[in-house]
Every structure is written in structure tokens, then in C-alpha cells.
Design a protein around this motif. Structure first.
Motif, short mmCIF file in Angstrom:
data_model
loop_
_atom_site.label_atom_id
_atom_site.label_comp_id
_atom_site.label_asym_id
_atom_site.label_seq_id
_atom_site.Cartn_x
_atom_site.Cartn_y
_atom_site.Cartn_z
N VAL A 13 -26.50 36.93 32.93
CA VAL A 13 -27.42 35.94 32.38
C VAL A 13 -26.81 35.31 31.14
N LYS A 14 -26.21 36.19 30.37
CA LYS A 14 -25.61 35.77 29.11
C LYS A 14 -24.66 34.59 29.31
N SER A 15 -23.85 34.67 30.39
CA SER A 15 -22.84 33.63 30.57
C SER A 15 -23.49 32.29 30.89
N ASN A 16 -24.75 32.31 31.28
CA ASN A 16 -25.43 31.06 31.58
C ASN A 16 -26.20 30.51 30.40
N LYS A 17 -26.13 31.22 29.32
CA LYS A 17 -26.92 30.81 28.17
C LYS A 17 -26.30 29.60 27.46
N ILE A 18 -27.15 28.75 26.95
CA ILE A 18 -26.64 27.62 26.18
C ILE A 18 -26.06 28.20 24.90
N ARG A 19 -24.76 28.01 24.74
CA ARG A 19 -24.12 28.67 23.60
C ARG A 19 -24.43 27.95 22.30
N LYS A 20 -24.59 28.77 21.27
CA LYS A 20 -24.96 28.20 19.97
C LYS A 20 -23.87 27.31 19.37
N THR A 21 -22.63 27.64 19.71
CA THR A 21 -21.52 26.87 19.14
C THR A 21 -21.57 25.42 19.61
N PRO A 78 -35.04 31.28 18.83
CA PRO A 78 -33.63 31.49 19.17
C PRO A 78 -33.03 32.67 18.39
N ASP A 79 -32.26 33.47 19.10
CA ASP A 79 -31.53 34.58 18.51
C ASP A 79 -32.31 35.88 18.39
N ALA A 80 -33.57 35.86 18.77
CA ALA A 80 -34.35 37.09 18.64
C ALA A 80 -33.95 38.11 19.70
N GLY A 81 -33.34 37.60 20.80
CA GLY A 81 -32.89 38.53 21.84
C GLY A 81 -33.49 38.28 23.20
N LYS A 82 -33.96 37.06 23.45
CA LYS A 82 -34.58 36.73 24.74
C LYS A 82 -33.61 36.92 25.90
N THR A 83 -32.39 36.39 25.74
CA THR A 83 -31.41 36.48 26.82
C THR A 83 -31.04 37.94 27.08
N THR A 84 -30.84 38.67 26.00
CA THR A 84 -30.46 40.07 26.15
C THR A 84 -31.56 40.86 26.84
N LEU A 85 -32.81 40.64 26.43
CA LEU A 85 -33.90 41.37 27.06
C LEU A 85 -34.05 40.99 28.53
N ILE A 116 -40.77 44.10 19.96
CA ILE A 116 -40.10 43.97 18.66
C ILE A 116 -38.70 44.54 18.81
N ASN A 117 -37.73 43.64 18.68
CA ASN A 117 -36.34 43.94 19.06
C ASN A 117 -35.46 44.24 17.83
N LYS A 118 -34.29 44.72 18.11
CA LYS A 118 -33.24 45.00 17.12
C LYS A 118 -33.65 46.11 16.15
N MET A 119 -34.33 47.12 16.69
CA MET A 119 -34.73 48.24 15.83
C MET A 119 -33.53 49.05 15.36
N ASP A 120 -32.36 48.80 15.98
CA ASP A 120 -31.14 49.50 15.53
C ASP A 120 -30.58 48.89 14.25
N ARG A 121 -31.18 47.78 13.82
CA ARG A 121 -30.73 47.14 12.58
C ARG A 121 -31.78 47.33 11.51
N GLU A 122 -31.37 47.16 10.25
CA GLU A 122 -32.36 47.25 9.18
C GLU A 122 -33.42 46.18 9.41
N GLY A 179 -38.08 48.37 20.23
CA GLY A 179 -36.87 48.80 20.93
C GLY A 179 -35.65 48.02 20.51
N SER A 180 -34.62 48.19 21.30
CA SER A 180 -33.38 47.46 21.05
C SER A 180 -32.85 47.02 22.41
N ALA A 181 -33.01 45.74 22.69
CA ALA A 181 -32.61 45.24 24.01
C ALA A 181 -31.12 45.45 24.22
N LEU A 182 -30.34 45.18 23.18
CA LEU A 182 -28.89 45.30 23.30
C LEU A 182 -28.50 46.70 23.72
P1 G4P Z 1 -31.78 34.56 22.30
O1 G4P Z 1 -31.58 34.47 23.79
O2 G4P Z 1 -33.18 34.88 21.91
O3 G4P Z 1 -31.24 33.39 21.54
O4 G4P Z 1 -30.94 35.80 21.77
P2 G4P Z 1 -29.75 36.65 22.41
O5 G4P Z 1 -30.24 37.53 23.48
O6 G4P Z 1 -28.60 35.77 22.71
O7 G4P Z 1 -29.41 37.54 21.15
C1 G4P Z 1 -28.97 36.98 19.93
C2 G4P Z 1 -28.01 37.92 19.24
O8 G4P Z 1 -28.69 39.13 18.93
C3 G4P Z 1 -26.82 38.31 20.12
O9 G4P Z 1 -25.72 38.51 19.26
C4 G4P Z 1 -27.26 39.64 20.69
O10 G4P Z 1 -26.17 40.46 21.07
C5 G4P Z 1 -28.01 40.23 19.52
N1 G4P Z 1 -28.99 41.25 19.91
C6 G4P Z 1 -29.91 41.18 20.91
N2 G4P Z 1 -30.62 42.33 20.96
C7 G4P Z 1 -30.16 43.12 19.97
C8 G4P Z 1 -30.51 44.44 19.52
O11 G4P Z 1 -31.37 45.11 20.05
N3 G4P Z 1 -29.80 44.90 18.46
C9 G4P Z 1 -28.82 44.20 17.86
N4 G4P Z 1 -28.19 44.77 16.84
N5 G4P Z 1 -28.47 42.96 18.24
C10 G4P Z 1 -29.13 42.43 19.30
P3 G4P Z 1 -24.60 37.44 19.08
O12 G4P Z 1 -23.58 38.03 18.19
O13 G4P Z 1 -25.19 36.14 18.65
O14 G4P Z 1 -24.07 37.21 20.51
P4 G4P Z 1 -23.08 38.11 21.34
O15 G4P Z 1 -21.75 37.82 20.77
O16 G4P Z 1 -23.51 39.55 21.14
O17 G4P Z 1 -23.26 37.65 22.72
#
Ligand code: G4P
Length: 525
Positions: A43-51, A19-26, A138-144, A253-256
Motif C-alpha cells: 500500500v505504501k508504494s501507492n501512497k502519494i509521496r510527501k516529497t 496526513p502523517d498520523a499513520g493512515k497508510t501504515t494502519l 491512537i497511533n505511535k505509542m512507541d514514541r513520546e 497502539g503502534s501501527a508501524l
Molecule cells: P499517513 O498515511 O497518515 O500520511 O501516514 P503514514 O502511514 O505514511 O505514516 C507517516 C509516518 O509515520 C511514516 O514515517 C510512518 O512510518 C510513521 N509511522 C506510522 N505509524 C507509526 C508508529 O506506530 N510508530 C512510529 N514511530 N512511526 C509510525 P515516514 O518516515 O514519513 O515514512 P517512511 O519512511 O517510514 O515510509
């Protein structure tokens, strides 16, 4: 197009992640590239919200919404792509395990800062059992994040698969500049401004050219060094090794930011396998066989008390499935036909007349199906590979309303057929035990028993470590074990013997004492 051509152009896969690695975003970005959706957020709006983690009703409602996105089909470069969605919530991990039985390959998303996480490991173990081909993103390369070489080591060591990087990051975090595509010898530069589009790639076949310095500035030297090591250490992608689950191509890459996703999709299209053959207990079933066969891997119940119907999801394994044609339900031994089989295309579902191997069909069900059921044109085959996995939490379930005993029994039977939880019966005292992967299911079961079956139950805590299915070459060894451990023996729904180990220590001790017995954590081995 004939059946064989239709089969060859299908790619059925799942995106899996901790969870949170970015599956929904990708997933969403893949749909955007595939032209299946036009705005981010669908897709995002259909995701089970963490809250909502503690509010199971809220989660069930959201799961209800997400039926529409259970399978997302779209066309891309003449291929028909079916992405099977898996629940993001850890408590529904068993749903994910079962969905993995219905795909031909997977894409694993890993957070660059966190590396391999516990859920990634569990899901990959399931993939390895079936030799499912895996691509790593491998996601979130835009972050440290961690050093890319460390990440590759982590994947190789923990996931037990050889890796072959297809793209390589230039810088990382705030200094992330882009990715170099080793396959094409091209560089794609990163801009975080425009999330819906992607910069053109720049072809740089000679890594020593000035163009590389011009484009990547101070990162050029490090990139050259990195690529030299990469090319020296990692072999290029070997399609055969990938398709047998031994090698995983890796993308950064960076799915976001839509970055690195088109490289991933294009490569996926080129190498991912078309619908595979499936093992049945009786024989191997090949997709191009003319007669239809398929199995149910998921059942989704409607939580609305006014609409008690359920949707059974059928993976077509061979032949063409047709609307209003009678098919043979092997377990029940009866013929059924379906007036409204449904297919799922991105954000809408529609009634279909025909579906091919690799496709998933939704069937409205009034209680005929349970997970693992097979439909054929008359042949007696039962597909293998939908095992139960050892639950992680166990409780005794007690009837809280003596006059509604029958309703409770029926409710438990049907809910466990749907795969909400597993049911065991203790061999020593005849009491029923429910086993789940997450705590949420206990609430779901109690609520649904009450609202759908008019039954009420209470739970009694029990501390068990694992349920183990047993195997031995000698019946006498097994009988001896069962006699000595009678108070820890239970029976699963199929009548198989299960050893309920109280602790890791008790399990190890039993394994040492009974070397002639193999202890399995899944019901199929
Ligand atoms: P999941 O389905 O695997 O649980 O993950 P999800 O896609 O919901 O992504 C989890 C969080 O990581 C989201 O932020 C999402 O925006 C963020 N994220 C996904 N890909 C990237 C990326 O490439 N770079 C960065 N910096 N962040 C990424 P969130 O704050 O939990 O949700 P939201 O408010 O953005 O919707």
C-alpha cells in the motif's frame, strides 16, 4: 449464500487521518492481518509521496497508480471487508469527503504526540453530519506522546463524541510496554523487533495478581491506578451509541510495529455496522430490497492521453449488481449496461459478475457519469448525501484562446462533473469562478484542459472567504438579500444561489443583518 446473508457479512469503511498520523501504515497492517497482502509495502508504494507536494503531475501519476488500491477488499473471520482508501494529500480533501458518503463506518487515526489535528477535525465534522460510527486508533505509542487521559479529553472536546477506551497503554514512548485489553482482561506485551508478527496476549483477569507485576515491572502500579480511573470515568462500549455516532471506542497502539492492530480489527468485526439504508430524495432505500440501486461517489480520470477512459466508482445500496444487465441512469434517463465491472481486492482488480450492497464496483466510463449519479432498475430515485462543501480557494477562470471557447466550456463542465473542483458563475458579471480545497487543483485543471480538451485558461486571483448556500422560510427575505448583495451572489452548477462571502467579518455581518436566513457551508442541509 442469499442476498441478506451477503449483506450482513459486509463491512465497508474508510480509514481517515490528518496526513502523517499513520493512515497508510494502519491500512496496510489491517490488510496484513486480513491475509490480503503478505508483505508490508504494497500500500505504501501507492501512497502519494510527501516529497512530491509541489509536483502535481507526479501526484496525478501516483493517484493513477492508486486506483488499484481505491478499494481494498478482503475476507476476515467470514466477513467481507471493504476498505475505501482516501487520498493522503490535503489538497484532495474533497475526494475524501465524498468517499465518506459511501462508507458505513470509519476508523480515525490520531498521532499520540499531536492529538487531534486540523484535518482530523474537518473529516470528523463530515462524519458527524451523517452520524457515521467512528472508532479511534491512537497511533505511535512507541514514541513520546501526550498523556492518554489528555488525549481522550482532546478527542471528546474537539471531536464532540463520547469515548470508551477498549485498550489502555502500559507506559509510553521508549518505555511503552504494551496494551491492556479492558474488554478481554488481557495484556499484550510490546516488542518492537518483529514487525510482522504479534506477541501472544497474556490473560490477566485479576488486576491485583502478581502476574501483572511480573509482566509489567515498575509500570504495574501506575497501570492499576489508571485502569481504576478509566473504569470509573468511562462507560463500557455501548454498541448502540457507537452505531449512532455518539460514542467512539478507542484503541492505543503502534501501527508501524503491528501493535494493537489485531485488537482493533477483531473489535471492529464485532461491532461495526453492516451496510446501512440510504436516503434518497424520494424515499429510504434499504439494502435488502431485491432491486439494484447505487450511486457514483468518485470518478477517476486516466491521465494517459492514449486512454481517455475514466473509472466511476459505484457504491451498491440495494439488490445485487450484475454484469451485462441493463441499468437505468436516472439523470440521463437512459439504459446502460456494463461489460467489465471491476472489483478491487487488495492489490489486484478483477472483472466481477455480481456485487452486493456495501460493495464498490468500478465502471469504465466514457463521459456518462458525474458525481452523485444514481443507477437503478428503472425507479426514479436520487440519492442524497453527496453535498458540495464550501471551497477554500477561489479564482476567476478566463479563456486564454478566444477561438477555443467551446473546448474550454466543455472541459470545465466535465472536470467539475468529475469533482476536481467546483464551478460557480457570478450573477453580477457572468464570469466563471473555480473553487477548490487545495492550490494543486488549479494546476491540475489548467494542465488537463490543455492536454485533454485543447483549451487554455488563465486565472485571476480573487479573495473570497467562503461560498454559502442559503436557506430561508420566507422567499421575500431571500429575494431581499439577493437584491442587496447582488455583487456577491453566484450560481453553482445545479443552479442554486450561493453567497460568496469576502471575509469572515462580511459573513458575520450578513448573518447578523439577516437573521431570517440560514447560511450553509455545504450544498445539502
Ligand atoms: P499517513 O498515511 O497518515 O500520511 O501516514 P503514514 O502511514 O505514511 O505514516 C507517516 C509516518 O509515520 C511514516 O514515517 C510512518 O512510518 C510513521 N509511522 C506510522 N505509524 C507509526 C508508529 O506506530 N510508530 C512510529 N514511530 N512511526 C509510525 P515516514 O518516515 O514519513 O515514512 P517512511 O519512511 O517510514 O515510509
Amino acid at each position: 449464500m442469499n442476498l441478506e446473508q451477503e449483506i450482513r457479512r459486509r463491512r465497508t469503511f474508510a480509514v481517515i487521518a490528518h496526513p502523517d498520523a499513520g493512515k497508510t501504515t494502519l491500512t496496510e497492517k489491517l490488510l496484513l492481518f486480513g491475509g490480503a497482502i503478505h508483505v508490508a509495502g504494497a500500500v505504501k508504494s501507492n501512497k502519494i509521496r510527501k516529497t512530491a507536494t509541489s509536483d502535481f503531475m507526479e501526484i496525478e501519476k501516483q493517484r493513477g497508480i492508486s486506483v488499484a488500491t481505491s478499494v481494498m477488499g478482503f475476507e476476515y473471520r467470514h466477513r467481507k471487508i471493504n476498505i475505501l482508501d482516501t487520498p493522503g494529500h490535503q489538497d484532495f480533501a474533497e475526494d475524501t469527503y465524498r468517499t465518506l458518503t459511501a462508507v458505513d463506518s470509519v476508523i480515525v487515526v490520531i498521532d499520540a504526540a499531536k492529538g487531534v489535528e486540523p484535518q482530523t477535525l474537518k473529516l470528523m465534522n463530515v462524519c458527524r453530519m451523517r452520524r457515521t460510527p467512528v472508532i479511534v486508533f491512537i497511533n505511535k505509542m512507541d514514541r513520546e506522546g501526550q498523556d492518554p487521559f489528555d488525549l481522550l479529553d482532546d478527542v471528546e472536546r474537539q471531536l464532540h463524541v463520547n469515548v470508551s477506551p477498549v485498550t489502555w497503554p502500559v507506559g509510553g514512548g521508549a518505555a511503552f510496554k504494551g496494551v491492556y485489553n479492558l474488554r478481554e482482561g488481557s495484556l499484550r506485551l510490546f516488542t518492537s523487533q518483529e514487525k510482522q508478527t504479534v506477541a501472544e496476549s497474556i490473560r490477566i483477569s485479576d488486576l491485583h495478581s502478581d502476574e501483572l507485576d511480573r509482566q509489567t515491572g515498575k509500570h504495574a502500579g501506575k497501570l492499576r491506578e489508571d485502569l481504576e480511573v478509566v473504569q470509573g470515568v468511562y462507560p463500557p462500549v455501548d454498541t448502540e451509541a457507537y452505531r449512532t455516532g455518539q460514542q467512539a471506542p478507542v484503541f492505543f497502539g503502534s501501527a508501524l510495529n503491528n501493535f494493537g492492530v489485531s485488537e482493533l480489527l477483531d473489535h471492529f468485526i464485532d461491532i461495526a455496522p453492516a451496510p446501512k439504508s440510504f436516503e434518497a430524495e424520494e424515499r429510504t432505500v434499504h439494502p435488502e430490497e431485491p432491486k439494484m440501486s447505487g450511486f457514483v461517489f468518485k470518478i477517476h480520470a486516466n491521465m494517459d492521453p492514449n486512454h481517455r477512459d475514466r473509472i466511476a466508482f459505484l457504491r451498491i445500496c440495494s439488490g445485487a449488481f450484475r454484469r451485462n444487465v441493463p441499468y437505468f441512469h436516472v439523470r440521463l434517463g437512459k439504459s446502460l449496461k456494463f461489460a467489465n465491472p471491476t472489483s478491487f481486492m487488495a492489490d489486484k482488480k478483477s472483472v466481477i459478475d455480481e456485487a452486493c450492497p456495501g460493495d464498490i464496483v468500478g465502471i469504465y466510463d466514457t463521459g456518462n457519469f458525474k458525481i452523485g449519479d444514481t443507477l437503478t432498475e428503472g425507479e426514479q430515485i436520487r440519492f442524497k448525501g453527496i453535498p458540495s462543501f464550501s471551497p477554500e480557494l477561489f479564482r476567476y477562470v478566463e479563456n486564454a484562446d478566444p477561438i477555443r471557447y467551446k473546448q474550454l466550456a466543455k472541459g470545465l463542465e466535465q472536470l467539475t462533473d468529475e469533482g476536481v473542483a467546483q464551478l460557480f458563475v457570478s450573477q453580477s458579471n457572468g464570469r466563471k469562478i473555480i473553487g477548490t480545497v487545495g492550490a494543486l487543483q488549479f494546476d491540475v485543471i489548467r494542465y488537463r484542459l490543455e492536454h485533454e480538451y485543447g483549451a487554455s485558461c488563465s486565472y485571476l486571483p480573487m479573495s473570497l472567504y467562503k461560498a454559502c448556500w442559503l436557506e430561508s422560510d420566507e422567499k421575500s427575505v431571500l429575494d431581499d438579500f439577493k437584491r442587496r448583495k447582488w455583487q456577491f451572489m453566484a450560481t453553482d452548477k445545479e443552479g442554486r444561489d450561493v453567497f460568496m462571502a469576502e471575509s469572515a467579518h462580511a459573513l458575520t455581518a450578513s448573518q447578523e443583518k439577516f437573521p431570517g436566513i440560514r447560511f450553509h457551508f455545504t450544498s445539502e442541509f
